[in-house]
Write an enzyme that holds these catalytic residues in place. Structure first.
Site, short mmCIF file in Angstrom:
data_model
loop_
_atom_site.label_atom_id
_atom_site.label_comp_id
_atom_site.label_asym_id
_atom_site.label_seq_id
_atom_site.Cartn_x
_atom_site.Cartn_y
_atom_site.Cartn_z
N GLY A 158 39.92 36.27 41.07
CA GLY A 158 40.88 36.85 42.01
C GLY A 158 41.04 36.02 43.27
O GLY A 158 41.71 36.44 44.20
N SER A 173 36.42 31.12 40.99
CA SER A 173 37.56 30.54 40.30
C SER A 173 38.74 31.49 40.42
O SER A 173 38.61 32.60 40.93
CB SER A 173 37.23 30.30 38.83
OG SER A 173 37.23 31.55 38.16
N LYS A 174 39.85 31.00 39.92
CA LYS A 174 41.08 31.80 39.95
C LYS A 174 40.85 33.16 39.27
O LYS A 174 41.38 34.17 39.68
CB LYS A 174 42.13 31.01 39.19
CG LYS A 174 43.55 31.26 39.62
CD LYS A 174 44.45 30.25 38.91
CE LYS A 174 45.90 30.48 39.21
NZ LYS A 174 46.74 29.42 38.67
N ARG A 175 40.04 33.14 38.23
CA ARG A 175 39.80 34.37 37.47
C ARG A 175 39.09 35.44 38.29
O ARG A 175 39.16 36.62 38.00
CB ARG A 175 39.00 34.06 36.20
CG ARG A 175 39.88 33.92 34.98
CD ARG A 175 39.11 33.32 33.82
NE ARG A 175 38.87 31.91 34.06
CZ ARG A 175 37.68 31.33 34.04
NH1 ARG A 175 36.61 32.03 33.78
NH2 ARG A 175 37.56 30.05 34.27
#
Ligand code: GLU
Length: 476
Positions: free
Chosen positions: A250, A246-248
């Protein structure tokens, strides 16, 4: 055999991480390999999730990666429009067909009533299924109620081009919503209608749709449609742990990588390697090789790990393969501001050295700044260096002074500098890890640089000696 037609059918909901476009790449490779067509379709029936600018963003991402499509929202094609919200008539037509065949009904229940059914199922320790609460006499569908599919529970066995032979029992078949009360179709319904109308031969998509596939098979049958080839892509997993990327974690947007100076060919190569290899050890594939070698039966079933370090390595490998002139053109916007005062010749020499270590273009300022400007003396480079911190200031000064004397007599060609540096090693009895590191720090004030003799030759005699002087002055 049916002509090959594949599609990428994103919802315009914004962020598209570099793995999210893998489905597009695989579908594109299948189409290009088979001489078929690749189609872009926007699935925008969930208006609440739509993000402004997302359509342009998707188009640009495909374009930057070179994933050309043959039909799509902005270029049209024989099955236009390629935007679901502009195809509502088509869904209505298929919905009416199902209603008339007794295979769809207006859902008369309020959300509270549905909640009641759900809780009753829970109390009875039964899985909740809509079809167990089908209304006896559903009202006529006037468009204000959701329209539900009247499923026919049965077991399925089917082949997935990636996941292999799959089967499910009747318990997973349920009455899902076809058209919502806002008049828009659900994804579950719309994609089936569109894929049929657009003559899609291969439906390639993420694993999140696998659980619903038996219901899609049920709907194909109710509509009398031939099933396309189904191919389910494995999840892309975060680098650490066992969760989806996911975006989290990176994972950046495709366009962010382009902006950071990643080469489209390297990105395509990397994205292809997320779950695919050709069965050999080969890691670098040109796009043409990917088109020739890609095959769905070499797509792995288990999650593919996203390793950004591997992308960096790959991009670096592509950078090193480029002719210097070509690289020079590509890095035009990435030089540090201080480089502006320098001519092409000098910058080409700097780039020739940086090419060896550059992983992506936006590293260029960090790697080359010292070629263009005198960085301030950073005493921590010496005091924090494992080997150098063992020497006292007098020893360090003495080494730098000897270097200064020797280099003052050099013509500053690489061979001459190399020879002098080697003689200096002998004369001082020091290891390269000490002597060369020290000279490198003194003349660059940077934590890393290309090979020392090459670096000094490009910096030139005046600048190199002036920096040695400045370092000596700072030590006294
Ligand atoms: N609109 C769906 C999504 O963005 C596409 C799934 C499919 O390819 O059918 O996830």
């Amino acid at each position: 055999m049916k002509p090959v037609r594949t599609r990428f059918a994103p919802s315009p909901t914004g962020f598209l991480h570099v793995g999210g476009i893998r489905t597009a790449l695989f579908a594109w490779l299948v189409a290009r390999q088979q001489g078929g067509q690749f189609i872009l379709r926007f699935e925008d029936t969930d208006k609440k999730r739509e993000v402004a600018g997302a359509r342009e963003h998707l188009v640009q991402s495909l374009r930057e990666l070179g994933l050309t499509y043959d039909e799509g929202p902005d270029i049209g094609g024989p099955y236009a429009p390629y935007v679901q919200s502009e195809r509502l008539d088509s869904y209505q037509k298929y919905a009416r067909q199902l209603v008339e065949a007794g295979r769809a009904y207006a859902d008369p229940y309020t959300p509270e009533e549905v909640q009641g059914f759900r809780e009753a199922a829970q109390r009875a320790k039964q899985p909740f299924l809509y079809r167990n609460s089908r209304p006896e006499n559903p009202p006529e569908w006037d468009g204000s109620q959701p329209l539900r599919f009247k499923s026919e529970p049965k077991a399925y066995a089917w082949h997935d081009a990636v996941m292999g032979d799959l089967s499910t029992g009747p318990e997973v078949i349920d009455d899902f919503i076809l058209i919502k009360s806002d008049g828009y179709p659900t994804y579950n319904f719309a994609h089936i209608v569109d894929d049929a109308e657009m003559q899609i031969s291969h439906v390639m998509r993420g694993q999140e749709f696998l659980a619903s596939t038996p219901n899609y098979l049920n709907l194909y049958e109710a509509l009398g449609l031939e099933r396309p080839v189904l191919a389910t892509m494995p999840h892309i997993m975060a680098e650490n742990g066992n969760k989806k990327l996911s975006k989290r974690d990176g994972a950046k947007d495709v366009l962010d990588y382009i902006r950071d100076g990643y080469l489209p060919e390297a990105l395509v190569n990397f994205i292809a390697s997320l779950g695919w290899n050709d069965g050999t050890e080969q890691e670098l594939f040109t796009t043409q090789e990917l088109i020739e070698k890609f095959s769905l039966d070499h797509v792995q079933r288990s999650g593919a790990r996203f390793d950004e370090k591997r992308l960096e390595w790959m991009n670096g490998a592509y950078i090193r393969q480029l002719a210097l002139d070509t690289l020079y053109d590509k890095v035009r916007g990435f030089w540090p501001a201080s480089a502006e005062a320098y001519d092409d010749d000098y910058k080409l020499r700097v780039l020739g050295l940086a090419q060896e270590r550059l992983k992506f273009f936006s590293e260029l300022p960090m790697l080359t700044e010292f070629f263009f400007t005198d960085l301030p003396i950073n005493s921590e480079l010496i005091s924090g260096n494992k080997q150098l911190k063992k020497l006292d200031t007098a020893e360090i000064r003495s080494l730098l002074e000897q270097a200064q004397v020797s280099l003052t007599e050099s013509d500053f060609s690489v061979p001459d500098i190399t020879e002098r540096l080697n003689l200096l090693l002998e004369a001082t009895g020091q290891k390269p890890g000490i002597l060369f590191s020290l000279i490198r720090i003194a003349t660059t004030q940077a934590p890393a640089s290309p090979a020392l003799a090459d670096t000094l030759a490009v910096l030139g005699k005046d600048r190199s000696l002036a920096r040695l002087n400045a370092q000596l002055a700072a030590l006294s």
